[in-house]
Design an enzyme around this catalytic site. Structure first.
Site, PDB file in Angstrom:
ATOM      1  N   HIS A 154      60.817  44.243  71.942  1.00 57.37           N
ATOM      2  CA  HIS A 154      60.370  45.442  72.669  1.00 57.37           C
ATOM      3  C   HIS A 154      61.303  46.615  72.358  1.00 57.37           C
ATOM      4  CE1 HIS A 154      59.033  42.147  75.541  1.00 57.37           C
ATOM      5  NE2 HIS A 154      57.899  42.770  75.273  1.00 57.37           N
ATOM      6  N   ASP A 188      51.903  40.450  67.481  1.00 55.47           N
ATOM      7  CA  ASP A 188      50.563  40.406  68.077  1.00 55.47           C
ATOM      8  C   ASP A 188      49.580  41.056  67.105  1.00 55.47           C
ATOM      9  OD1 ASP A 188      51.365  39.213  70.596  1.00 55.47           O
ATOM     10  OD2 ASP A 188      52.418  41.087  70.933  1.00 55.47           O
TER      11      ASP A 188
HETATM   12  O1  PAF Z   1      51.590  42.982  74.095  1.00 53.66           O
HETATM   13  C1  PAF Z   1      51.679  43.049  75.343  1.00 53.66           C
HETATM   14  O2  PAF Z   1      52.752  42.920  75.934  1.00 53.66           O
HETATM   15  C2  PAF Z   1      50.416  43.293  76.161  1.00 53.66           C
HETATM   16  O3  PAF Z   1      49.321  42.664  75.603  1.00 53.66           O
HETATM   17  C3  PAF Z   1      50.128  44.780  76.405  1.00 53.66           C
HETATM   18  C4  PAF Z   1      49.854  45.525  75.107  1.00 53.66           C
HETATM   19  C5  PAF Z   1      51.310  45.433  77.108  1.00 53.66           C
HETATM   20  C6  PAF Z   1      48.891  44.940  77.294  1.00 53.66           C
HETATM   21  O4  PAF Z   1      49.077  44.320  78.519  1.00 53.66           O
END
Ligand code: PAF
Length: 284
Positions: free
Chosen positions: A37, A150
C-alpha cells in the site's frame, strides 16, 4: 493530515486542498497497510499529487463464507503510517455512510469479472466496482493507484473508468514482495510459519515461468507447465492461467501479445493470489 469519516467533510476538505492547484492522487485500500500500500502512496507523492488514502473494509466484495469479520484491522497504526508517509487526507468511511439503508444500486463489471477470481468469488468484482466508483465520486481524484497483485481488479477498474467516462487516470504499481518473493498481502498474516514457507511455491513457479519466457519460450502449455511444477505443492489450486493482459481471456498455442500468468491457490485455509506480466517488447 486530516482524518475524515463523512463524504460531506471530505468534499469540503478537498475543495480547500484543490485550491493549491495540485492534482489529487487517490489510493483506495481496505487498511492494515503494508509496504505494498505504501508503494501506492509513494507513487502518488512522487508525482507531487495531494494524496488521499481511503480505508474501508467493503462488505459487498466479500462472499458469505469469506473473511469479512476476521479481516485484519488496525486503524491507529494505519493512521500513523499515513501521517508519516505525507498523506494529506485519510478517508475512513463507516459502513452505514457508504451503504445507507435503502442502498440498491450496483456497478456490474461485465465480462472482465467472469474468469480467474470472478469464477470462484461470485459477486466479488461487483462489490469492488461499486465501492470504487462510489469512492471515485466522493474523492473525484485526477489519478488513482492500484497494485498489480490484484491484476483482474486493475483491468476491471481501468475498463470501468473508460466505460463510465470517469476522468481519472488509473495507474498500476508493480507488486511489492517480501525479500523471499512472497507477494505482500494482508492475508499473509493468516499463514502459520510452515504454511508461509510452502506459500513460496507460488512466486517461485511464476518466476520460473517468467524466466523461461524471457529466454524465448512462447508456448502457452510449456510456460504453464514450468509454473505448475512448483505450484503443484499448494494445498488447493483454484486456477493457473496464462491470459491476455487486456481481455483476460486464456491464451492458446503461443504467446503473441503481452499476457499475464495468474494464480489463485490455497495454503491451508488461506487463499493467495499472485501474477507476473509477460511483456512482448514488440508491442507498443
Ligand atoms: O484492493 C483493495 O484493497 C480493494 O479491493 C479496494 C480497491 C480498496 C476496494 O475495496
Amino acid at each position: 493530515m486530516q482524518t475524515i469519516t463523512t463524504a460531506a467533510e471530505l468534499r469540503h476538505a478537498l475543495e480547500h486542498a484543490r485550491k493549491s492547484g495540485k492534482r489529487v492522487g487517490f489510493v483506495p485500500t481496505m487498511g492494515y497497510l503494508h509496504d505494498g500500500h505504501m508503494a501506492l502512496v509513494e507513487a502518488s507523492r512522487a508525482r507531487g499529487d495531494i494524496t488521499v488514502v481511503s480505508i474501508f473494509v467493503n462488505p459487498t466484495q466479500f462472499g458469505p463464507n469469506e473473511d469479512l469479520d476476521s479481516y485484519p484491522r488496525d486503524f491507529l497504526r494505519d493512521e500513523q503510517l499515513c501521517r508519516d508517509a505525507g498523506v494529506v487526507i485519510l478517508f475512513a468511511s463507516e459502513v452505514c455512510e457508504m451503504y445507507p439503508s435503502g442502498f440498491e444500486t450496483f456497478v456490474d463489471p461485465g465480462e472482465l469479472a467472469k474468469p480467474l477470481c470472478g469464477a470462484f468469488r461470485p459477486g466479488h468484482f461487483r462489490g469492488v466496482a461499486t465501492v470504487v466508483s462510489k469512492l471515485f465520486n466522493m474523492v473525484q481524484p485526477d489519478v488513482a493507484f492500484f497494485g498489480q497483485k490484484d491484476f483482474q481488479q486493475c483491468a476491471i477498474v481501468r475498463r470501468m473508468a473508460i466505460d463510465l467516462n470517469l476522468p481519472i487516470e488509473i495507474v498500476t504499481v508493480p507488486t511489492v514482495r517480501e525479500t523471499d518473493g512472497l507477494a505482500m498481502s494482508n492475508r499473509n498474516r493468516y499463514l502459520a510459519d510452515e504454511e508461509r514457507r510452502r506459500a513460496l511455491a507460488i512466486s517461485r513457479g511464476l518466476f520460473a515461468a517468467a524466466d523461461k519466457f524471457h529466454s524465448g519460450e512462447r508456448g502457452v502449455e510449456n510456460l504453464i507447465a514450468v509454473a505448475r511444477d512448483q505450484i503443484i505443492t499448494v494445498d488447493r489450486l483454484q486456477y493457473l492461467a496464462l491470459v491476455d493482459n487486456l481481455t483476460l481471456q486464456p491464451l492458446e498455442g503461443s504467446v503473441r501479445r503481452t499476457s499475464a500468468l495468474c494464480v489463485a491457490a490455497y495454503i491451508g485455509s488461506t487463499r493467495l493470489i499472485d501474477n507476473v506480466i509477460l511483456p512482448l517488447p514488440t508491442e507498443s
